[in-house]
Design an enzyme around this catalytic site. Structure first.
Site, PDB file in Angstrom:
ATOM      1  N   GLN A 285       4.798   4.938   0.162  1.00 29.76           N
ATOM      2  CA  GLN A 285       5.862   3.947   0.108  1.00 29.76           C
ATOM      3  C   GLN A 285       5.353   2.579   0.559  1.00 29.76           C
ATOM      4  OE1 GLN A 285       8.916   4.278  -1.084  1.00 29.76           O
ATOM      5  NE2 GLN A 285       8.777   6.468  -1.533  1.00 29.76           N
ATOM      6  N   TYR A 317       7.546  16.212  -8.240  1.00 30.05           N
ATOM      7  CA  TYR A 317       6.890  14.907  -8.111  1.00 30.05           C
ATOM      8  C   TYR A 317       6.571  14.705  -6.628  1.00 30.05           C
ATOM      9  CZ  TYR A 317       9.558  14.474 -12.485  1.00 30.05           C
ATOM     10  OH  TYR A 317      10.135  14.696 -13.719  1.00 30.05           O
ATOM     11  N   ASP A 394      11.712  13.417  -6.746  1.00 34.54           N
ATOM     12  CA  ASP A 394      11.401  12.006  -6.470  1.00 34.54           C
ATOM     13  C   ASP A 394      10.567  11.480  -7.639  1.00 34.54           C
ATOM     14  OD1 ASP A 394      10.978   9.524  -5.343  1.00 34.54           O
ATOM     15  OD2 ASP A 394       9.408  10.220  -3.969  1.00 34.54           O
ATOM     16  N   CYS A 421      14.321   5.351  -7.537  1.00 40.76           N
ATOM     17  CA  CYS A 421      13.989   3.941  -7.331  1.00 40.76           C
ATOM     18  C   CYS A 421      14.481   3.072  -8.478  1.00 40.76           C
ATOM     19  CB  CYS A 421      12.487   3.760  -7.131  1.00 40.76           C
ATOM     20  SG  CYS A 421      11.473   4.328  -8.517  1.00 40.76           S
TER      21      CYS A 421
END
Length: 468
Positions: A285, A317, A394, A421
């Site tokens: 991240q 993922y 994710d 995201c």
């Protein structure tokens, strides 16, 4: 009208992608560097489509009360649009209103692409890191700057070093990088195009605080792409080491840099009292508080829905195992957790990062291929364990997609936790889950990319629409 023509427009809304909505003679015009409620003078940049045009703000004629001097002076509206660096497309907006606009984009995406009116959704700032006594150890800065621990700069054929201009591949040399940590900004100032071939330079600051400079010249990238195999080896597994041989939380990186590839140096990132091994050039991240914030949010969601220690839980993922660790923590050390990741290096690290949990393992495979194999091979007992499990996804910015979502739903897990995201990709995938009997119970968003249009969201879905 043609590109470069000027128009005066009233801005009425915000759209996905960091642009704002205006209209000219009924045609939608997507405008950069504006705020809903403003009247702006724009320069057209794309008039090729009949349905909409694109434009950039060159002057603010009637400013919003939410407008502020740009957090990155080089990207301010007073600078010619051709010379504004990209990466901070909300930097001219007061921080609370940035979050209001991101919330609006998320809600509209869920309604339009997900097909439902969502429950209350808020956009919160990054979660502070606290000591056991509650003392704050790390938190967002008041102006939400100095958060980027990873920055990509570019070197052009003339030796210029800097970010790309907004919506362009033209390099803009800059003196400041206010969203980056101070250490990365210092490292960027020390770069010289004379020392680097054209291409990209990644600056990475892991938990030890030292900035790594990772050159990625265009010639080397092209060569690597030509040599890259078609895909990861199917079904490769990494169980990691035993808990007894796992590195202690404060052990320095165990592997020195590879002789010719600094991107393969193994560094440690920290979340709470746990360390995660990751390549310097691997995925982690970007925001210095993001892994902590997302882990805390996921852990809270798992606590609410419950993690059955007798179930089989999937982390798709999975990267280096950040969320698999949260699943294993919630279920206990013997809980069966499988992390699936297509990058063999990340899977290797995940196996080591998950070694403390005897029930956890990491597999190298593409998510859709792994799910296809699991559906084909799982017997009745394994299907029952999966039906008591949690699937955590994710996916990359494009989302999981219909194929993966349908295969997850075919496993019939008790709950799904989706870390996203991109609001449109999340909404589309939730729409597919809803068509297969899964309903969202809660959606929480985090502003982990302040001064840009990006945000993260965590959605919890249950199989029958009822909270567990």
């Amino acid at each position: 009208m043609q590109p470069a023509d000027l128009l005066d427009l009233d801005v009425t809304g915000v759209a996905h992608g960091g642009v704002f909505v205006a209209r000219h003679e009924g045609r939608v015009v997507f405008v950069s560097d504006a705020i809903p409620g403003e009247r702006v003078r724009v320069r057209l940049t794309d008039t090729a489509k009949a349905s909409f045009w694109r434009a950039e703000t060159v002057e603010v004629l009637d400013a919003s009360s939410h407008r502020r001097p740009h957090v990155w002076a080089a990207a301010d509206v007073a600078v010619d649009p051709d010379d504004r660096p990209g990466g901070a497309d909300f930097g001219h907006i007061a921080l609370p209103h940035q979050r209001d606009l991101k919330q609006r984009v998320l809600l509209e995406a869920l309604e339009r692409f997900g097909g439902f009116t969502p429950p209350a959704v808020t956009v919160a700032e990054a979660t502070p890191v606290r000591a056991a006594d509650g003392a704050v150890l790390a938190e967002e800065t008041p102006d939400a700057t100095r958060w980027r621990t990873r920055v990509s700069l570019h070197v052009d054929a003339d030796g210029r070093v800097g970010p790309f201009a907004a919506r362009s591949h033209r390099v803009i040399p800059v003196e400041e990088l206010p969203l980056a940590t101070a250490e990365i900004e210092d490292a960027a100032r020390a770069l010289s195009g004379a020392d680097h071939a054209p291409g990209r330079i990644d600056l990475v600051q892991p938990a030890d605080g030292r900035v790594r400079v990772l050159p990625r010249p265009e010639s080397a990238r092209r060569g690597a792409e030509a040599r890259r195999p078609a895909g990861p080896r199917r079904g490769k597994r990494s169980r990691g080491r035993t808990a007894a041989s796992a590195p202690a939380p404060h052990t320095p990186a165990a592997h020195p840099p590879a002789p010719h590839d600094p991107a393969r140096e193994v560094v440690l990132e920290r979340v709470g009292d746990r360390s995660f091994r990751v390549d310097a050039g691997g995925f982690w991240q970007v925001h210095r508080l993001a892994a902590h914030s997302l882990s805390a949010l996921v852990a809270g969601a798992l606590a609410d829905i419950g993690v059955d220690p007798d179930g089989h839980h999937l982390d798709l993922y999975g990267g280096v195992g950040l969320f698999a660790a949260a699943l294993a923590d919630a279920g206990g050390p013997a809980t069966r957790v499988t992390s699936v990741e297509s990058d063999p290096r990340a899977t290797e690290h995940a196996g080591e990062n998950l070694a403390a949990w005897v029930g956890a393992r990491a597999e190298t495979d593409r998510t859709e291929r792994y799910l296809t194999r699991l559906l084909a091979q799982a017997g009745a007992a394994e299907r029952a364990r999966l039906a008591h499990g949690v699937v955590l996804l994710d996916p990359p910015r494009a989302g999981a997609g219909r194929e993966v979502v349908e295969r997850v739903a075919a496993l019939s897990p008790a709950s799904v936790v989706y870390v996203a995201c991109d609001p449109v990709a999340l909404a589309r995938d939730i729409g597919t889950f809803r068509a297969h009997g899964y309903q969202p119970q809660r959606i929480d968003a985090l502003d982990l990319f302040p001064h840009s249009h990006h945000l993260e969201a965590v959605a919890v879905l249950s199989r029958d629409g009822r909270a567990r």
